[in-house]
Motif scaffolding. Structure first.
Motif, mmCIF file in Angstrom:
data_model
loop_
_atom_site.group_PDB
_atom_site.id
_atom_site.type_symbol
_atom_site.label_atom_id
_atom_site.label_comp_id
_atom_site.label_asym_id
_atom_site.label_seq_id
_atom_site.Cartn_x
_atom_site.Cartn_y
_atom_site.Cartn_z
ATOM 1 N N ASN A 146 0.840 -1.200 0.000
ATOM 2 C CA ASN A 146 0.000 0.000 0.000
ATOM 3 C C ASN A 146 0.876 1.251 0.000
ATOM 4 O OD1 ASN A 146 -2.340 1.580 0.028
ATOM 5 N ND2 ASN A 146 -2.416 1.627 2.255
ATOM 6 N N GLY A 148 2.749 4.805 -0.561
ATOM 7 C CA GLY A 148 2.222 6.165 -0.456
ATOM 8 C C GLY A 148 2.820 7.096 -1.487
ATOM 9 N N VAL A 152 0.113 11.699 -1.983
ATOM 10 C CA VAL A 152 -0.971 11.136 -1.172
ATOM 11 C C VAL A 152 -1.933 12.227 -0.721
ATOM 12 C CG1 VAL A 152 -1.497 9.975 1.016
ATOM 13 C CG2 VAL A 152 0.370 9.144 -0.417
ATOM 14 N N ASN A 157 -3.213 6.858 -1.059
ATOM 15 C CA ASN A 157 -2.241 5.773 -1.178
ATOM 16 C C ASN A 157 -2.586 4.870 -2.362
ATOM 17 O OD1 ASN A 157 -0.952 6.664 1.113
ATOM 18 N ND2 ASN A 157 -1.910 5.182 2.474
ATOM 19 N N ASN A 384 2.859 11.812 7.540
ATOM 20 C CA ASN A 384 3.815 10.709 7.445
ATOM 21 C C ASN A 384 5.240 11.254 7.387
ATOM 22 O OD1 ASN A 384 4.596 8.400 4.707
ATOM 23 N ND2 ASN A 384 5.339 8.391 6.790
ATOM 24 N N GLU A 424 3.821 3.797 5.327
ATOM 25 C CA GLU A 424 3.756 3.423 3.910
ATOM 26 C C GLU A 424 4.753 2.353 3.495
ATOM 27 O OE1 GLU A 424 4.537 6.863 1.496
ATOM 28 O OE2 GLU A 424 6.576 7.119 2.241
#
Length: 472
Positions: A146, A148, A152, A157, A384, A424
């Motif tokens: 998955n 990123g 994003v 994602n 993130n 991620e």
């Protein structure tokens, strides 16, 4: 007959690799994980994947699926037991269909991300997933973790960019879910179950992806400011001023900027690293015109200057200058690998708590290991950060021995601030045992039940993601 002989009957012998031929696929690209395997096989069709899986079930042999081998958590590296077959997906690399009226593209899992981006652009569309490794990572690997990336904030994602999947199950059956539907409310969401499962529940062989209109214009700038709290203020101003046009907001510490300057002196830096403690690479995509995009960008940046938020800013005047600014950002992990050992983290916390998290965690690490370097960068727009910890000057030798203690400090802090220990990059084998400390026990129990239901013999990528569902 033996498993190896049976595999050679399915594939040409040149695509059943053993010994030195298999060696490049038995370690991760960072050299942190090294494994062994009975063989590395290179199927070129779904039927061949099915046949391989059925053989491995017959011989009770573990399987490890691998794409571009660009992962950071050891998820595509076999164990040292030498009992597994590595299934290399890179020969399943066809673009099967592009539907510009439905804005979808169906591709095989071994397609390089860059190939998918280019095919979309040739069709007058955008596939927005963008990673530093896009020239070597595969769509299957992107979906397995998955992934990123830098957009994003606007597009989501890899999971958000996927409408349908084709998956080979642990029993060798094919689930053909390659539907280009944006609404399909007919039961459990199997697509999202397989995305992010890192090859532990099934083998993704193809995907139907979302496409978007190509932007008419893009504008990129590098902003310099005093602290993360100010960066969040600028981010909120950008969200309000740009709306859906805001596609990227990347936070970069001055330490990372200095690393790029030292490690890649050929890169022209727009600022001296000491210009400010923090920087943000910001990009908007405009559907109207280059002039409109530029005017909008300058208006928001001017407001930020008037509010005293910015120390300086450089707005790219051309596509080449924009690419140069992004090259700085994309060079950070490459330079880090060259300049010394780092203990890496891929974490997320609520954006509202990001400044406090970094301040508190930095202080705790300085108490634990005085003089450590804070190589902080990442996707502030979606909360993130790649919160990496470098060795103090002169203490590079053996610094990775501190990984367990550093993880404890960082992940305890992440948990205290309501965050996640993986944003991620996935779990792989690197963080598998850490989930026991930082994930709810009910969640873990549900994950184990799903694993047992879909892979009852625990043959798919054993030793990854989830503990207590092991073969041995």
């Amino acid at each position: 007959m033996s498993l190896l002989a049976d595999l050679q009957n399915i594939l040409d012998s040149e695509h059943v690799l053993t010994g030195e031929d298999a060696a490049p696929y038995l370690k991760d690209w960072r050299g942190r994980y090294m494994g062994k395997a009975l063989a590395v096989v290179r199927p070129s069709s779904v039927d061949e994947v099915v046949a391989i899986v059925k053989l491995c079930q017959q011989y009770d042999t573990p399987m490890v699926t691998q794409g571009g081998n660009t992962g950071l958590c050891g998820g595509a590296t076999p164990s040292n037991k030498g009992d597994a077959v590595v299934i290399l997906m890179t020969r399943l690399n066809k673009i099967l269909n592009i539907d510009t009226e439905n804005d979808t593209m169906t591709v095989e899992a071994g397609c390089l991300l860059q190939t998918v981006q280019e095919a979309a652009e040739q069709a007058g569309r955008l596939f927005p997933l963008s990673l530093a490794s896009e020239g070597s990572c595969t769509i299957g690997g992107n979906l397995a973790t998955n992934a990123g990336g830098t957009q994003v904030l606007r597009y989501g994602n890899a999971r958000d960019l996927t409408l349908g999947l084709q998956v080979v199950t642990a029993e060798g059956e094919v689930w053909n879910g390659l539907r280009g539907l944006r609404k399909d409310n007919t039961g459990y969401d199997l697509r999202n179950l397989f995305i992010g499962s890192e090859g532990t529940l099934g083998i993704i062989t193809a995907a139907t992806l979302k496409l978007y209109p190509l932007p008419v214009a893009q504008v990129t700038a590098l902003l310099a400011f005093e602290d993360i709290a100010t960066g969040i203020t600028i981010l909120n101003r950008a969200k309000y001023g740009f709306g859906a046009s805001l596609t990227g907001f990347e936070l970069i510490s001055s330490y990372c900027m200095e690393n790029v300057r030292r490690g890649m002196p050929e890169i022209k830096m727009p600022f001296e690293p000491e210009k400010a403690p923090w920087y943000a690479l910001i990009e908007i995509s405009d559907a109207e015109s280059a002039e409109h995009a530029r005017q909008l960008f300058e208006k928001v940046i001017e407001q930020s200057f008037e509010a005293g938020e910015l120390a300086d800013a450089v707005i790219a005047e051309s596509q080449q200058q924009s690419q140069s600014l992004w090259h700085i950002r994309e060079s950070i992990p490459l330079v880090s690998a060259r300049l010394g050992q780092e203990i890496k983290h891929d974490i997320s916390v609520p954006i509202s708590k990001m400044a406090e998290f970094v301040a508190v965690t930095n202080a705790q690490l300085q108490t634990l290991l005085p003089g450590v370097k804070h190589a902080v960068f990442g996707h502030l727009g979606d909360g993130n950060l790649h919160y990496n910890v470098g060795a103090p000057d002169g203490q590079e030798e053996g610094f990775l021995d501190n990984q367990k203690a550093v993880y404890k400090v960082v992940f305890d802090s992440v948990s205290a601030f309501g965050g996640s220990i993986s944003a991620e990059h996935g779990i792989g084998q690197l963080k598998k045992d850490l989930l026991l400390d930082y994930k709810d026990e009910v969640e873990l129990a549900l994950m184990r039940k799903i694993k047992r239901a879909l892979d009852p013999h625990a043959l798919l990528n054993p030793g990854k993601v989830i503990s207590s569902v092991e073969r041995y």
